[in-house]
Design an enzyme around this catalytic site. Structure first.
Site, short mmCIF file in Angstrom:
data_model
loop_
_atom_site.label_atom_id
_atom_site.label_comp_id
_atom_site.label_asym_id
_atom_site.label_seq_id
_atom_site.Cartn_x
_atom_site.Cartn_y
_atom_site.Cartn_z
N LYS A 137 6.39 -1.59 2.16
CA LYS A 137 5.14 -1.05 2.72
C LYS A 137 4.03 -2.06 2.45
CE LYS A 137 3.15 3.60 3.29
NZ LYS A 137 3.26 3.64 4.73
N TYR A 156 0.83 -1.21 0.00
CA TYR A 156 0.00 0.00 0.00
C TYR A 156 0.86 1.25 0.00
CZ TYR A 156 0.87 0.97 4.98
OH TYR A 156 1.45 1.29 6.18
N LEU A 172 11.10 1.70 7.10
CA LEU A 172 10.49 2.14 5.86
C LEU A 172 11.23 3.39 5.37
CD1 LEU A 172 7.93 1.51 4.08
CD2 LEU A 172 6.98 3.57 5.13
N GLU A 174 12.44 3.48 14.06
CA GLU A 174 11.41 4.39 13.54
C GLU A 174 10.22 4.29 14.47
OE1 GLU A 174 9.89 3.23 9.65
OE2 GLU A 174 9.79 1.12 10.22
N1 PDD Z 1 2.81 5.37 7.56
N2 PDD Z 1 7.52 4.21 9.01
C1 PDD Z 1 6.38 3.50 9.04
C2 PDD Z 1 6.39 2.15 9.69
C3 PDD Z 1 5.20 4.03 8.48
O1 PDD Z 1 4.06 3.31 8.51
C4 PDD Z 1 5.23 5.33 7.91
C5 PDD Z 1 4.02 5.96 7.28
C6 PDD Z 1 6.46 6.04 7.90
C7 PDD Z 1 6.59 7.39 7.28
O2 PDD Z 1 6.59 7.30 5.88
P1 PDD Z 1 6.06 8.48 4.97
O3 PDD Z 1 6.81 9.72 5.37
O4 PDD Z 1 6.40 8.06 3.62
O5 PDD Z 1 4.59 8.62 5.24
C8 PDD Z 1 7.58 5.43 8.45
C9 PDD Z 1 1.62 5.73 6.82
C10 PDD Z 1 1.27 7.18 6.84
C11 PDD Z 1 0.48 4.80 7.22
O6 PDD Z 1 0.75 3.62 7.36
O7 PDD Z 1 -0.65 5.25 7.37
#
Ligand code: PDD
Length: 287
Positions: free
Chosen positions: A146, A32, A202, A178
């Site tokens: 992801k 996703y 991620l 993270e």
């Molecule tokens: N999550 N690390 C993890 C485990 C995440 O699920 C996310 C983002 C990030 C930040 O990534 P980005 O800057 O690309 O949004 C880091 C999304 C928003 C979610 O699962 O809803």
């Protein structure tokens, strides 16, 4: 009425149906993305689509659409949604098949795109910061993908919800990794520190924006492993994500971080981020 995209059709959310034999439902076998949209303009779309491709490669699923097709589908979802600022969620699963771990002989992927209101942080969270807690990172070794199988992240995030915290900060083998749904930065001795990308985290799109802004603003920053001991004595801790942008963590495990207020480096970055977003929305720079 919310219009979603499902396998070639734009339908009302209430009407959208997926077979129970879909591998997304049975195995969490899918990937996703969450793409922030400001003023109906997707932010960093090219980068989100590139990460989607890496996630698909990582689970050995062919991309059902070209970048141009994705841009078109996402554009249509954005136009049909009621909100100018949105979070576009898109998910691809390995589609329906027998309940067998092995990939089906013929794969008919399920493609789903859902617009959501963008749950941007409250002004209270920006002004005062948020509380977070730490937990041992017990996820798998491909956290760079992801994937929709998010049960470990869900359980880790629930720990912080139960403790009335905004995020769970994950530690693996004594290193900061993270958040359960965010990237984490710290400021130590005035230097912005980011953990290096690896299979354990991620590659955040917001993480990249923050590092690019730090470089363009001449802020001192380093990408290097961050031991838990440094996290605990940091002057500032931030979480970043596409939906939460940049937020300061002002309490960690019940202890005050730095002065207990969002720090000066955070305030500088927050202002830069907002300016950058506005510039992108006016079309003055590449998103
Ligand atoms: N999550 N690390 C993890 C485990 C995440 O699920 C996310 C983002 C990030 C930040 O990534 P980005 O800057 O690309 O949004 C880091 C999304 C928003 C979610 O699962 O809803």
């Amino acid at each position: 009425m919310t219009t979603v995209y499902l396998n070639g059709e734009f339908v009302a959310l209430e009407e959208a149906r997926v077979p129970v034999m879909d591998r997304g439902f049975l195995f969490g076998d899918g990937v996703y993305e969450v793409i922030p949209v400001y003023g109906r303009q997707p932010f960093r779309l090219r980068q989100h689509l590139a990460r989607l491709q890496s996630s698909l490669d990582g689970i050995r699923l062919a991309n059902p659409h070209s970048a141009v097709e994705w841009e078109n589908l996402i554009g249509q979802i954005i136009e049909r949604a009621e909100w100018r600022d949105q979070g576009v969620y898109l998910q691809i699963t390995r589609g329906p098949g027998p309940r067998d771990h092995a990939f089906p002989k013929t794969v008919q992927p399920t493609v789903f795109i859902l617009p959501m209101p963008l749950g941007s942080p409250s002004s209270e969270a920006i002004e005062n910061g948020v509380s977070a807690m730490t937990a041992t990172d017990n996820r798998w070794l491909r956290c760079d993908l992801k994937v929709t199988s998010l049960l470990p992240n869900v359980l880790l995030r629930q720990l912080s919800i139960d403790a009335d915290c905004a995020e769970t900060v994950l530690i693996r083998d004594g290193q900061l990794i993270e958040g359960s749904a965010s990237s984490v930065f710290i400021v130590l001795d005035g230097i912005l520190l980011a953990p290096p990308e690896s299979n354990l985290m991620l590659p955040g799109i917001t993480y990249d924006v923050v590092l690019e802004l730090a470089a363009s603003e001449g802020m001192r920053h380093e990408i290097r492993p961050i031991p838990e001991t440094e996290l605990r004595r940091a002057e500032e801790v931030w979480i970043t994500s596409s939906t939460r942008e940049v937020i300061a963590v002002t309490r960690l495990d019940g202890q005050v971080v730095g002065s207990g207020r969002p720090g000066p480096v955070f305030r500088q970055m927050y202002a830069c981020y907002q300016t950058f977003k506005r510039t992108v929305m006016r079309g003055n720079t590449a998103p």
